[in-house]
Motif scaffolding. Structure first.
Motif, PDB file in Angstrom:
ATOM      1  N   ILE A   1     -28.053 -25.147  17.893  1.00 24.56           N
ATOM      2  CA  ILE A   1     -27.047 -25.507  16.894  1.00 24.56           C
ATOM      3  C   ILE A   1     -26.807 -24.397  15.880  1.00 24.56           C
ATOM      4  CG2 ILE A   1     -27.547 -27.968  17.095  1.00 24.56           C
ATOM      5  CD1 ILE A   1     -29.177 -27.732  14.514  1.00 24.56           C
ATOM      6  N   SER A   2     -27.574 -23.298  15.964  1.00 21.17           N
ATOM      7  CA  SER A   2     -27.437 -22.220  14.984  1.00 21.17           C
ATOM      8  C   SER A   2     -26.036 -21.614  15.032  1.00 21.17           C
ATOM      9  CB  SER A   2     -28.476 -21.132  15.254  1.00 21.17           C
ATOM     10  OG  SER A   2     -28.241 -20.007  14.416  1.00 21.17           O
ATOM     11  N   PHE A   3     -25.494 -21.358  13.847  1.00 21.46           N
ATOM     12  CA  PHE A   3     -24.167 -20.741  13.744  1.00 21.46           C
ATOM     13  C   PHE A   3     -24.119 -19.392  14.430  1.00 21.46           C
ATOM     14  CE2 PHE A   3     -21.726 -17.588  11.266  1.00 21.46           C
ATOM     15  CZ  PHE A   3     -20.435 -18.058  11.480  1.00 21.46           C
ATOM     16  N   TRP A   4     -25.280 -18.677  14.462  1.00 18.67           N
ATOM     17  CA  TRP A   4     -25.289 -17.304  14.955  1.00 18.67           C
ATOM     18  C   TRP A   4     -25.281 -17.216  16.481  1.00 18.67           C
ATOM     19  CZ3 TRP A   4     -24.114 -14.300  11.134  1.00 18.67           C
ATOM     20  CH2 TRP A   4     -24.504 -14.637   9.853  1.00 18.67           C
ATOM     21  N   MET A   5     -25.587 -18.315  17.136  1.00 16.90           N
ATOM     22  CA  MET A   5     -25.618 -18.273  18.591  1.00 16.90           C
ATOM     23  C   MET A   5     -24.203 -18.301  19.178  1.00 16.90           C
ATOM     24  SD  MET A   5     -28.726 -17.885  19.492  1.00 16.90           S
ATOM     25  CE  MET A   5     -28.825 -16.802  18.036  1.00 16.90           C
ATOM     26  N   PRO A   6     -24.006 -17.722  20.348  1.00 14.97           N
ATOM     27  CA  PRO A   6     -22.663 -17.621  20.946  1.00 14.97           C
ATOM     28  C   PRO A   6     -21.960 -18.980  21.063  1.00 14.97           C
ATOM     29  CG  PRO A   6     -24.189 -16.213  22.134  1.00 14.97           C
ATOM     30  CD  PRO A   6     -25.012 -17.008  21.174  1.00 14.97           C
TER      31      PRO A   6
ATOM     32  N   ALA B   1     -10.917 -14.273  15.550  1.00 15.32           N
ATOM     33  CA  ALA B   1     -11.732 -13.378  14.724  1.00 15.32           C
ATOM     34  C   ALA B   1     -13.221 -13.566  15.004  1.00 15.32           C
ATOM     35  CB  ALA B   1     -11.428 -13.627  13.247  1.00 15.32           C
ATOM     36  N   PHE B   2     -13.658 -14.817  15.124  1.00 15.53           N
ATOM     37  CA  PHE B   2     -15.068 -15.070  15.440  1.00 15.53           C
ATOM     38  C   PHE B   2     -15.427 -14.494  16.805  1.00 15.53           C
ATOM     39  CE2 PHE B   2     -15.274 -18.771  12.336  1.00 15.53           C
ATOM     40  CZ  PHE B   2     -16.250 -18.178  11.544  1.00 15.53           C
ATOM     41  N   SER B   3     -14.566 -14.694  17.776  1.00 19.86           N
ATOM     42  CA  SER B   3     -14.838 -14.195  19.129  1.00 19.86           C
ATOM     43  C   SER B   3     -14.927 -12.673  19.149  1.00 19.86           C
ATOM     44  CB  SER B   3     -13.728 -14.676  20.076  1.00 19.86           C
ATOM     45  OG  SER B   3     -13.928 -14.166  21.372  1.00 19.86           O
ATOM     46  N   ARG B   4     -14.040 -12.023  18.407  1.00 18.83           N
ATOM     47  CA  ARG B   4     -14.043 -10.554  18.354  1.00 18.83           C
ATOM     48  C   ARG B   4     -15.331 -10.046  17.694  1.00 18.83           C
ATOM     49  NH1 ARG B   4      -9.737 -10.006  15.571  1.00 18.83           N
ATOM     50  NH2 ARG B   4      -8.311  -9.948  17.355  1.00 18.83           N
ATOM     51  N   ALA B   5     -15.768 -10.728  16.648  1.00 13.80           N
ATOM     52  CA  ALA B   5     -16.986 -10.302  15.958  1.00 13.80           C
ATOM     53  C   ALA B   5     -18.230 -10.594  16.788  1.00 13.80           C
ATOM     54  CB  ALA B   5     -17.081 -11.002  14.599  1.00 13.80           C
ATOM     55  N   GLN B   6     -18.203 -11.620  17.595  1.00 15.33           N
ATOM     56  CA  GLN B   6     -19.393 -12.052  18.328  1.00 15.33           C
ATOM     57  C   GLN B   6     -19.510 -11.431  19.714  1.00 15.33           C
ATOM     58  OE1 GLN B   6     -20.184 -16.330  19.645  1.00 15.33           O
ATOM     59  NE2 GLN B   6     -21.277 -16.262  17.675  1.00 15.33           N
ATOM     60  N   LYS B   7     -18.430 -10.871  20.214  1.00  9.63           N
ATOM     61  CA  LYS B   7     -18.445 -10.351  21.586  1.00  9.63           C
ATOM     62  C   LYS B   7     -19.513  -9.279  21.808  1.00  9.63           C
ATOM     63  CE  LYS B   7     -15.285  -8.911  25.247  1.00  9.63           C
ATOM     64  NZ  LYS B   7     -13.870  -8.574  25.584  1.00  9.63           N
ATOM     65  N   PRO B   8     -19.612  -8.216  20.946  1.00  6.66           N
ATOM     66  CA  PRO B   8     -20.670  -7.204  21.154  1.00  6.66           C
ATOM     67  C   PRO B   8     -22.074  -7.817  21.064  1.00  6.66           C
ATOM     68  CG  PRO B   8     -19.007  -6.395  19.628  1.00  6.66           C
ATOM     69  CD  PRO B   8     -18.748  -7.847  19.814  1.00  6.66           C
ATOM     70  N   TRP B   9     -22.235  -8.730  20.155  1.00 11.40           N
ATOM     71  CA  TRP B   9     -23.539  -9.388  19.996  1.00 11.40           C
ATOM     72  C   TRP B   9     -23.888 -10.208  21.233  1.00 11.40           C
ATOM     73  CZ3 TRP B   9     -27.829  -9.587  17.166  1.00 11.40           C
ATOM     74  CH2 TRP B   9     -28.602 -10.755  17.163  1.00 11.40           C
ATOM     75  N   GLU B  10     -22.902 -10.909  21.760  1.00 13.59           N
ATOM     76  CA  GLU B  10     -23.135 -11.725  22.943  1.00 13.59           C
ATOM     77  C   GLU B  10     -23.542 -10.864  24.140  1.00 13.59           C
ATOM     78  OE1 GLU B  10     -20.897 -15.373  25.357  1.00 13.59           O
ATOM     79  OE2 GLU B  10     -19.814 -14.181  23.874  1.00 13.59           O
ATOM     80  N   LYS B  11     -22.907  -9.683  24.292  1.00 12.78           N
ATOM     81  CA  LYS B  11     -23.286  -8.777  25.379  1.00 12.78           C
ATOM     82  C   LYS B  11     -24.727  -8.320  25.223  1.00 12.78           C
ATOM     83  CE  LYS B  11     -18.712  -6.882  26.442  1.00 12.78           C
ATOM     84  NZ  LYS B  11     -17.880  -5.647  26.478  1.00 12.78           N
TER      85      LYS B  11
ATOM     86  N   GLU C   1     -22.606  -9.406   9.115  1.00 11.68           N
ATOM     87  CA  GLU C   1     -21.586  -9.078   8.126  1.00 11.68           C
ATOM     88  C   GLU C   1     -20.192  -9.473   8.622  1.00 11.68           C
ATOM     89  OE1 GLU C   1     -19.811  -5.173   5.731  1.00 11.68           O
ATOM     90  OE2 GLU C   1     -21.508  -4.974   7.109  1.00 11.68           O
ATOM     91  N   GLU C   2     -19.896  -9.146   9.883  1.00  8.01           N
ATOM     92  CA  GLU C   2     -18.577  -9.462  10.426  1.00  8.01           C
ATOM     93  C   GLU C   2     -18.380 -10.964  10.581  1.00  8.01           C
ATOM     94  OE1 GLU C   2     -18.219  -7.301  14.044  1.00  8.01           O
ATOM     95  OE2 GLU C   2     -18.011  -5.343  13.058  1.00  8.01           O
ATOM     96  N   MET C   3     -19.425 -11.653  11.019  1.00  7.84           N
ATOM     97  CA  MET C   3     -19.314 -13.096  11.171  1.00  7.84           C
ATOM     98  C   MET C   3     -19.161 -13.791   9.813  1.00  7.84           C
ATOM     99  SD  MET C   3     -19.310 -14.115  14.364  1.00  7.84           S
ATOM    100  CE  MET C   3     -19.986 -15.768  14.456  1.00  7.84           C
ATOM    101  N   GLU C   4     -19.911 -13.331   8.829  1.00  2.00           N
ATOM    102  CA  GLU C   4     -19.829 -13.940   7.498  1.00  2.00           C
ATOM    103  C   GLU C   4     -18.464 -13.684   6.864  1.00  2.00           C
ATOM    104  OE1 GLU C   4     -23.069 -12.616   5.157  1.00  2.00           O
ATOM    105  OE2 GLU C   4     -24.521 -13.972   6.082  1.00  2.00           O
TER     106      GLU C   4
END
Length: 389
Positions: free
Chosen positions: A15-20, A136-146, A223-226
């Motif tokens: 349920i964490s916000f930071w997870m994909p 915007a969320f998807s763009r910020a999270q894409k590198p992290w998800e990879k 930073e980008e997600m926030e």
């Protein structure tokens, strides 16, 4: 816009916000807020219907009992007090009708206009705000998800190599205690264990390297997600602020306890009730239905001869000057025998003993024309007077 769930979660990463993908809960606030506006409008529309029904019931009750009180034996200040309940009820009915109209035409329309302005839609993509936030969320999270996928792959490889090493170690231990096992087979088992150890060490190095990359990228990712999340929070803040004012407006319309007109209604009702007076009501009854009523007690009544009234089918008195009758030059002085009060505007009134002049003879209906001092003239019954000798 609901409260966060309570109680410890089973797996915080689920349920964490930071997870994909978990940012979608924030994205969904936009359509949920839109639906909340619709629900609020429907709720207040139904409350307006309740207010309108209550106002109608108050009016029906007032009209019913107002008619009944007119047939009941109450009187005086007590009757006025009872009737005051109905007049105050009519004012209450008007107030609740006004509340109903305010909820629909003022509060409902205000929320509807704001909803239309604050929730623009994007063709084929739902609400524009939801689409922009999701992008915007998807763009910020894409590198992290990879990086997370790469990390998970390295972790799985490391754990698998650990299992192989453990299995090779167990075989080696069993082989050492097996006296029947040849030296060549024992050597092969030991070599397999050493190879598994080397592969586990390499897998760990790769795992640590990937983990280091993920850990180093985390600040930028956060930073980008926030930044995107703060944009969402600002939009939500505007919604909360508006709905707060909308609810306060609804409260102002529903809270009739602070309404000056309602205070005046009950203040006047209380004043009327306190004005109920036992002495005044008892005095009114005495004067209208008791011994205080005026009465013509028996007394001597003089006889008055009957006036020759016009009989059915007879002609009325002929106005003076419309027919030929002898006119007396100077007139004949007569004295009234009885009191007479003229019933029409062209008749004289006089008291017994009063004298005046008869200036025309009696007509065929028994009326003469006379003139009193001061020039007042008119018809009078001939048998009410006698000539003065």
């Amino acid at each position: 816009m609901a409260d966060p769930p309570t109680g410890p979660p089973e797996d915080i990463n689920k349920i964490s916000f930071w997870m994909p993908g978990n940012y979608m809960r924030t994205v969904q606030r936009t359509p949920e807020s839109y639906q909340a506006c619709k629900d609020i409008m429907a709720c207040m529309k139904e409350r307006a219907h309740v207010e309108r029904q209550y106002a109608r019931q108050l009016t029906e009750w007032s009209n019913k009992w107002k008619a009944i009180t007119e047939t009941r034996p109450l009187y005086g200040s007590l009757l006025r007090a009872w009737q005051c309940f109905f007049s105050s009820t009519e004012r209450l009915s008007a107030l609740h009708t006004s509340v109903s109209q305010s909820l629909v035409s003022e509060d409902g329309e205000r929320i509807r206009s704001w909803q239309k302005e604050m929730f623009p839609r994007k063709m084929f993509c739902g609400f524009r705000e939801s689409h922009d936030l999701a992008t915007a969320f998807s763009r910020a999270q894409k590198p992290w998800e990879k990086r997370l996928k790469k990390l998970e792959k390295a972790r799985a490889a490391y754990h698998k190599s650990c299992q192989k090493e453990q299995s090779a170690q167990e075989k080696e231990n069993q082989a050492k205690h097996n006296a029947k096992l040849s030296e060549s087979k024992l050597s092969k088992i030991q070599q397999a264990r050493e190879k598994a150890t080397q592969e586990r060490s390499k897998a760990r190095d790769r795992y640590e390297k990937v983990l280091e990359d993920v850990t180093g990228f985390a600040p930028r990712y956060m930073e980008e997600m926030e930044s995107v999340f703060d944009q969402s929070q600002e939009e939500e803040r505007k919604r909360i602020s508006f709905l707060k004012q909308a609810f306060l407006s609804i409260h102002r319309h529903l809270d009739i306890t602070n309404n000056e007109s309602i205070k005046a209604v009950y203040s006047e009702l209380h004043h009327t009730l306190m004005s109920i007076s036992e002495p005044d009501d008892l005095r009114w009854w005495k004067n209208n239905h008791g011994p205080g009523m005026p009465t013509d007690w028996p007394k001597l009544e003089e006889w008055n001869p009957p006036i020759k009234k016009q009989k059915p089918g007879k002609k009325p008195k002929i106005p003076r000057g419309t027919e030929d009758k002898p006119v007396m030059i100077g007139g004949v002085r007569v004295r009234a025998l009885y009191n007479y009060t003229g019933e029409e505007s062209d008749e004289l009134s006089f008291k017994a003993g009063e004298e005046f002049l008869k200036v025309e003879e009696e007509d065929d209906q028994g009326w003469c024309w006379g003139v009193k001092e001061g020039g007042v003239e008119g018809f009078y019954p001939a048998n009410y007077v006698l000539p003065v000798k």
